[in-house]
Design a protein around this motif. Structure first.
Motif, PDB file in Angstrom:
ATOM      1  N   THR A   1      41.796  24.860  36.639  1.00  0.00           N
ATOM      2  CA  THR A   1      41.839  25.881  35.582  1.00  0.00           C
ATOM      3  C   THR A   1      42.135  25.189  34.264  1.00  0.00           C
ATOM      4  OG1 THR A   1      42.637  27.693  36.981  1.00  0.00           O
ATOM      5  CG2 THR A   1      43.107  27.859  34.645  1.00  0.00           C
TER       6      THR A   1
ATOM      7  N   ALA B   1      37.986  27.531  36.621  1.00  0.00           N
ATOM      8  CA  ALA B   1      38.177  28.748  35.828  1.00  0.00           C
ATOM      9  C   ALA B   1      38.481  28.337  34.389  1.00  0.00           C
ATOM     10  CB  ALA B   1      39.331  29.570  36.386  1.00  0.00           C
TER      11      ALA B   1
ATOM     12  N   THR C   1      40.139  29.756  30.902  1.00  0.00           N
ATOM     13  CA  THR C   1      40.961  30.776  30.257  1.00  0.00           C
ATOM     14  C   THR C   1      40.904  30.543  28.763  1.00  0.00           C
ATOM     15  OG1 THR C   1      42.483  30.691  32.133  1.00  0.00           O
ATOM     16  CG2 THR C   1      43.303  31.748  30.132  1.00  0.00           C
TER      17      THR C   1
ATOM     18  N   ASP D   1      36.630  33.258  32.213  1.00  0.00           N
ATOM     19  CA  ASP D   1      37.118  34.082  33.325  1.00  0.00           C
ATOM     20  C   ASP D   1      38.358  34.886  32.963  1.00  0.00           C
ATOM     21  OD1 ASP D   1      35.590  32.698  35.760  1.00  0.00           O
ATOM     22  OD2 ASP D   1      36.307  31.126  34.413  1.00  0.00           O
ATOM     23  N   ARG D   2      39.194  34.286  32.095  1.00  0.00           N
ATOM     24  CA  ARG D   2      40.517  34.878  31.857  1.00  0.00           C
ATOM     25  C   ARG D   2      40.822  34.807  30.359  1.00  0.00           C
ATOM     26  NH1 ARG D   2      43.060  30.779  36.292  1.00  0.00           N
ATOM     27  NH2 ARG D   2      41.906  31.519  38.090  1.00  0.00           N
TER      28      ARG D   2
ATOM     29  N   GLN E   1      40.326  38.520  33.812  1.00  0.00           N
ATOM     30  CA  GLN E   1      41.721  38.559  34.259  1.00  0.00           C
ATOM     31  C   GLN E   1      42.526  38.392  32.965  1.00  0.00           C
ATOM     32  OE1 GLN E   1      42.811  36.131  37.800  1.00  0.00           O
ATOM     33  NE2 GLN E   1      40.628  35.664  37.920  1.00  0.00           N
TER      34      GLN E   1
ATOM     35  N   HIS F   1      46.909  40.842  34.843  1.00  0.00           N
ATOM     36  CA  HIS F   1      46.935  39.908  35.967  1.00  0.00           C
ATOM     37  C   HIS F   1      47.980  38.820  35.750  1.00  0.00           C
ATOM     38  CE1 HIS F   1      42.925  41.714  35.607  1.00  0.00           C
ATOM     39  NE2 HIS F   1      42.876  41.639  36.908  1.00  0.00           N
TER      40      HIS F   1
ATOM     41  N   LYS G   1      42.119  27.043  41.873  1.00  0.00           N
ATOM     42  CA  LYS G   1      41.904  27.864  40.672  1.00  0.00           C
ATOM     43  C   LYS G   1      43.036  28.867  40.468  1.00  0.00           C
ATOM     44  CE  LYS G   1      37.718  29.550  41.150  1.00  0.00           C
ATOM     45  NZ  LYS G   1      36.534  30.398  40.871  1.00  0.00           N
TER      46      LYS G   1
ATOM     47  N   ASP H   1      43.434  32.253  41.370  1.00  0.00           N
ATOM     48  CA  ASP H   1      43.170  33.591  40.857  1.00  0.00           C
ATOM     49  C   ASP H   1      44.290  34.544  41.245  1.00  0.00           C
ATOM     50  OD1 ASP H   1      40.645  33.409  39.550  1.00  0.00           O
ATOM     51  OD2 ASP H   1      39.695  33.123  41.506  1.00  0.00           O
ATOM     52  N   HIS H   2      44.295  35.687  40.587  1.00  0.00           N
ATOM     53  CA  HIS H   2      45.188  36.777  40.976  1.00  0.00           C
ATOM     54  C   HIS H   2      44.911  37.118  42.440  1.00  0.00           C
ATOM     55  CE1 HIS H   2      46.533  41.073  40.995  1.00  0.00           C
ATOM     56  NE2 HIS H   2      47.471  40.593  40.179  1.00  0.00           N
TER      57      HIS H   2
ATOM     58  N   LEU I   1      41.940  38.862  43.790  1.00  0.00           N
ATOM     59  CA  LEU I   1      40.625  38.236  43.654  1.00  0.00           C
ATOM     60  C   LEU I   1      40.473  37.004  44.535  1.00  0.00           C
ATOM     61  CD1 LEU I   1      40.658  38.613  39.820  1.00  0.00           C
ATOM     62  CD2 LEU I   1      39.086  39.821  41.331  1.00  0.00           C
ATOM     63  N   GLN I   2      41.509  36.710  45.312  1.00  0.00           N
ATOM     64  CA  GLN I   2      41.420  35.562  46.218  1.00  0.00           C
ATOM     65  C   GLN I   2      40.754  36.029  47.504  1.00  0.00           C
ATOM     66  OE1 GLN I   2      45.117  33.425  46.801  1.00  0.00           O
ATOM     67  NE2 GLN I   2      45.534  33.297  44.619  1.00  0.00           N
TER      68      GLN I   2
END
Ligand code: SAM
Ligand code: FES
Length: 348
Positions: free
Chosen positions: A102, A133, A135, A155-156, A194, A224, A339, A341-342, A345-346
């Motif tokens: 990330t 990811a 951000t 993504d975020r 996210q 998130h 990554k 994720d929240h 979303l995993q």
């Protein structure tokens, strides 16, 4: 107070009056109990993993004048810098080599980076590195602009609301609008990012009533991620002589956020590590489960001086990676380089 903490843990909710009562009665025993319950909650949802994000501070130019911030436009002492696309990709390459999946691109609100430039940087990162990811944390934009970044692969998005007290917000942010900041967060969510909101702890004049507003707002927004950290004065800002926030209060709020939003991704922030040498470890034990080591080139780190006393300004990315891993382990947790994720979303 323990009953209230139990009620919060079981229902993930508490009335504003009860939240205020808790905040007003945090003796050592209650605090310990609160941290234990928050830690249990995070262990239940995310286990003992701590997710790593590589932070790239790519510009310290900013058109805003937030009174607390060292890179505010009005700070003539700031030595301004911008990273080129190639430099940013270079930071990601070094991060990728070290295992990061990330990348957080953060900066002031800098119009040099047009929508096209940001889209180009985001899409190049996404196509150059497998399964990463991206951000973004570059402030307030229109819905259309956020949508363009998203379509380019972002993504975020991190955009702290800073404080949910409108009055305090207005005092600290000349020529900015609280309503617009909140609008941005809802737009980002609507687009499919996210999202990360968050606030500072210990701003001049900030009260427990204000923190209750922050907590109620977070419950409503359901972000998130939530980034919180102590306010720390910066010597070339209008708040230079104000008192800093504390690690203690920040950790109390981290625990409350973990109990209100059990699934949230919650960083133990650099500011928390800067106010107290063991701040990040304390944050992890209070319910945080993310750290964001710095991947910016050493030469610019000092210049991204949001506040005085910022840690990690002289450490190579590899040293930071090593240092933070030791800290995470010493606090009793495990580094997770995925990554991250929240949890919703995993797919495992
Ligand atoms: N420009 C973007 C934005 O507005 O979201 C991102 C960059 S901004 C410098 C990142 C965060 O730094 C802010 O959201 C704020 O909470 C934090 N920050 C700025 N000055 C600070 C200070 N003096 N003490 C602690 N945190 C600070
Ligand atoms: Fe712009 Fe702080 S004043 S990032």
């Amino acid at each position: 107070m323990k009953k209230l903490i139990d009620e919060l843990k079981d229902s993930n909710n508490l009335s504003p009056d009860k939240l205020l009562l808790l905040l007003n009665n945090m003796d050592n025993e209650n605090k310990q109990y609160l941290h234990t319950k928050a830690d249990e909650t995070r262990l239940h949802i995310y286990g003992d993993k701590v997710y790593m994000r590589g932070l790239i501070e790519f510009t310290n130019f900013c058109k805003n004048n937030c009174k607390y911030c060292g890179i505010r436009k009005g700070n003539r002492q700031a030595q301004r810098y911008r990273l080129s696309k190639e430099e940013i990709i270079g930071c990601c390459a070094e991060g990728y080599r070290l295992g990061y999946r990330t990348f957080v691109l953060q900066g002031g609100e800098d119009n040099f980076y047009t929508d096209e430039r940001i889209m180009d940087i985001v899409s190049t990162i996404k196509s150059s590195f497998d399964d990463v990811a991206v951000t973004l944390s570059i402030g307030e934009k229109t819905y259309e602009t956020y949508k363009k970044y998203f379509d380019a692969g972002a993504d975020r998005y991190l955009l702290r609301h800073e404080t949910n007290s409108r009055e305090l917000y207005d005092r600290l942010h000349p020529n900015m609008s609280y309503d617009n900041r909140i609008r941005c967060l809802y737009d980002l969510k609507d687009i499919g990012y996210q999202i990360g909101a968050g606030f500072m702890v210990g701003l001049p004049g900030q009260t427990n009533e204000d923190f209750v507003k922050d907590l109620v707002f977070l419950k409503e927004l359901q972000p998130h991620m939530v980034g919180i950290g102590p306010f720390m004065p910066q010597s070339d800002t209008p708040l230079a002589n104000e008192k800093a926030g504390t690690a203690d209060k920040t950790c109390i709020l981290l625990s409350l956020i973990r109990l209100i939003l059990p699934e949230v991704l919650l960083p133990a922030t650099t500011a928390l590590g800067s106010i107290d040498p063991k701040g990040r470890e304390q944050g992890l034990k209070a319910g945080a489960n993310v750290v964001m080591p710095n991947l910016s080139p050493i030469g610019v780190r000092e210049k991204y001086s949001l506040y005085d006393g910022k840690i990690c300004t002289g450490d190579e990315a590899a040293q930071c990676r090593h240092c933070i891993e030791n800290r995470i382990k010493s606090a009793g947790y495990q580094v997770d380089m995925s990554k991250g994720d929240h949890i919703s979303l995993q797919n495992n």
